[in-house]
Write a protein that holds these residues in place. Structure first.
Motif, mmCIF file in Angstrom:
data_model
loop_
_atom_site.group_PDB
_atom_site.id
_atom_site.type_symbol
_atom_site.label_atom_id
_atom_site.label_comp_id
_atom_site.label_asym_id
_atom_site.label_seq_id
_atom_site.Cartn_x
_atom_site.Cartn_y
_atom_site.Cartn_z
ATOM 1 N N ARG A 181 0.824 -1.209 0.000
ATOM 2 C CA ARG A 181 0.000 0.000 0.000
ATOM 3 C C ARG A 181 0.857 1.257 0.000
ATOM 4 O O ARG A 181 0.530 2.238 -0.680
ATOM 5 N N LYS A 182 1.958 1.222 0.748
ATOM 6 C CA LYS A 182 2.839 2.386 0.783
ATOM 7 C C LYS A 182 3.515 2.596 -0.566
ATOM 8 O O LYS A 182 3.740 3.734 -0.981
ATOM 9 N N MET A 185 1.057 4.369 -2.712
ATOM 10 C CA MET A 185 0.913 5.756 -2.302
ATOM 11 C C MET A 185 2.093 6.603 -2.765
ATOM 12 O O MET A 185 1.961 7.788 -3.073
ATOM 13 N N GLN A 186 3.268 5.988 -2.827
ATOM 14 C CA GLN A 186 4.482 6.722 -3.171
ATOM 15 C C GLN A 186 4.932 6.504 -4.615
ATOM 16 O O GLN A 186 6.023 6.909 -4.996
ATOM 17 N N LEU A 206 11.511 2.111 3.057
ATOM 18 C CA LEU A 206 10.341 2.977 3.146
ATOM 19 C C LEU A 206 10.117 3.321 4.600
ATOM 20 O O LEU A 206 9.994 2.436 5.437
ATOM 21 N N VAL A 208 7.758 5.321 7.368
ATOM 22 C CA VAL A 208 6.461 5.933 7.640
ATOM 23 C C VAL A 208 6.350 6.141 9.137
ATOM 24 O O VAL A 208 6.527 5.210 9.910
ATOM 25 N N SER A 217 6.590 10.453 5.410
ATOM 26 C CA SER A 217 7.064 9.283 4.664
ATOM 27 C C SER A 217 8.235 9.696 3.799
ATOM 28 O O SER A 217 8.418 10.851 3.480
ATOM 29 N N TRP A 219 11.537 7.911 0.970
ATOM 30 C CA TRP A 219 12.206 6.783 0.351
ATOM 31 C C TRP A 219 13.700 7.047 0.341
ATOM 32 O O TRP A 219 14.136 8.175 0.218
#
Length: 223
Positions: A181-182, A185-186, A206, A208, A217, A219
């Motif tokens: 899911r992340k 989102m990214q 990642l 969060v 958040s 990367w």
């Protein structure tokens, strides 16, 4: 929560999971059963840092669970922060035949949340379910505590292999679900720096969490 997903030709993702709980609740045998389908009735306390890996296929991806054992540090209440570093999952174990190990669960949760993100995926495991005649903690008590703490719950038997794989897989699949899911989102941010996705033995990270009351958040890549 920080996810470490090493991408190479061997596996797609690598998730670190820690085994915690009082001494002699069966953590090492749970790990042996999960990783190698083995059980040692006369096993000794773990000495030195130990971890085992096990690969799981999820949605066509090969996920490697790296499960760390406490190396008997818990006997001296000296589990270090280094042990928890990078963990995104936790298997918190008590012995259903020893109430004291169940009563200590809150202490272990406090320690876990001190060293890890509060969102670390956790399952409460009542081990040794094969010893029904010696039970001191009911299944309902385990369920109630898990519900109150917002964690998963399952009773297992390392001896009979009951629910052992299911417990670990539940954690790994939930981590993967959150991670996926992340990623979605990214996705736009990642497109702007596709070096994170070129493999080359790099690790995708990642993060969060909460900063100043707001979600944050980000990367990054590391070798």
């Amino acid at each position: 929560m920080t996810f470490y997903a090493k991408q190479d030709s061997v596996h797609d993702y690598l998730f670190k999971i820690v085994l915690i709980g009082d001494s002699a609740v069966g953590k090492s045998n749970l790990l042996a059963r999960f990783a190698r389908n083995e059980f040692y009735p006369n096993s000794r306390s773990t000495i030195g840092i130990e971890f085992q890996t096990h690969k799981i296929q999820i949605n066509g991806k090969e996920v490697k669970a790296q499960v760390w054992d406490t190396a008997d540090q818990e006997r001296f209440r000296a589990v270090t922060s280094a042990y928890y570093r990078g963990a995104v999952g936790a298997v918190l174990v008590y012995d259903i035949t020893r109430r004291r190990t169940f009563d200590n669960i809150n202490r272990w949760l406090k320690e876990l949340y001190t060293h890890c993100d509060m969102n670390v995926v956790t399952i409460l495991v009542g081990n040794k379910s094969d010893l029904k005649d010696e039970r001191e903690v009911s299944m309902d008590e385990g369920k109630s505590l898990a519900e109150a703490e917002g964690v998963f719950f399952m009773e297992t038997s390392a001896l009979d292999s009951l629910n052992v794989s299911s417990a670990f897989q539940m954690v790994v699949k939930e981590i993967y679900s959150i991670f996926s899911r992340k990623i979605m989102m990214q996705s736009e941010a990642v497109k702007n720096d596709d070096s994170c996705w070129r493999g080359n033995g790099k690790t995708v990270v990642l993060e969060v969490g909460i900063e100043d009351g707001r979600p944050k958040s980000g990367w990054c890549c590391s070798s």
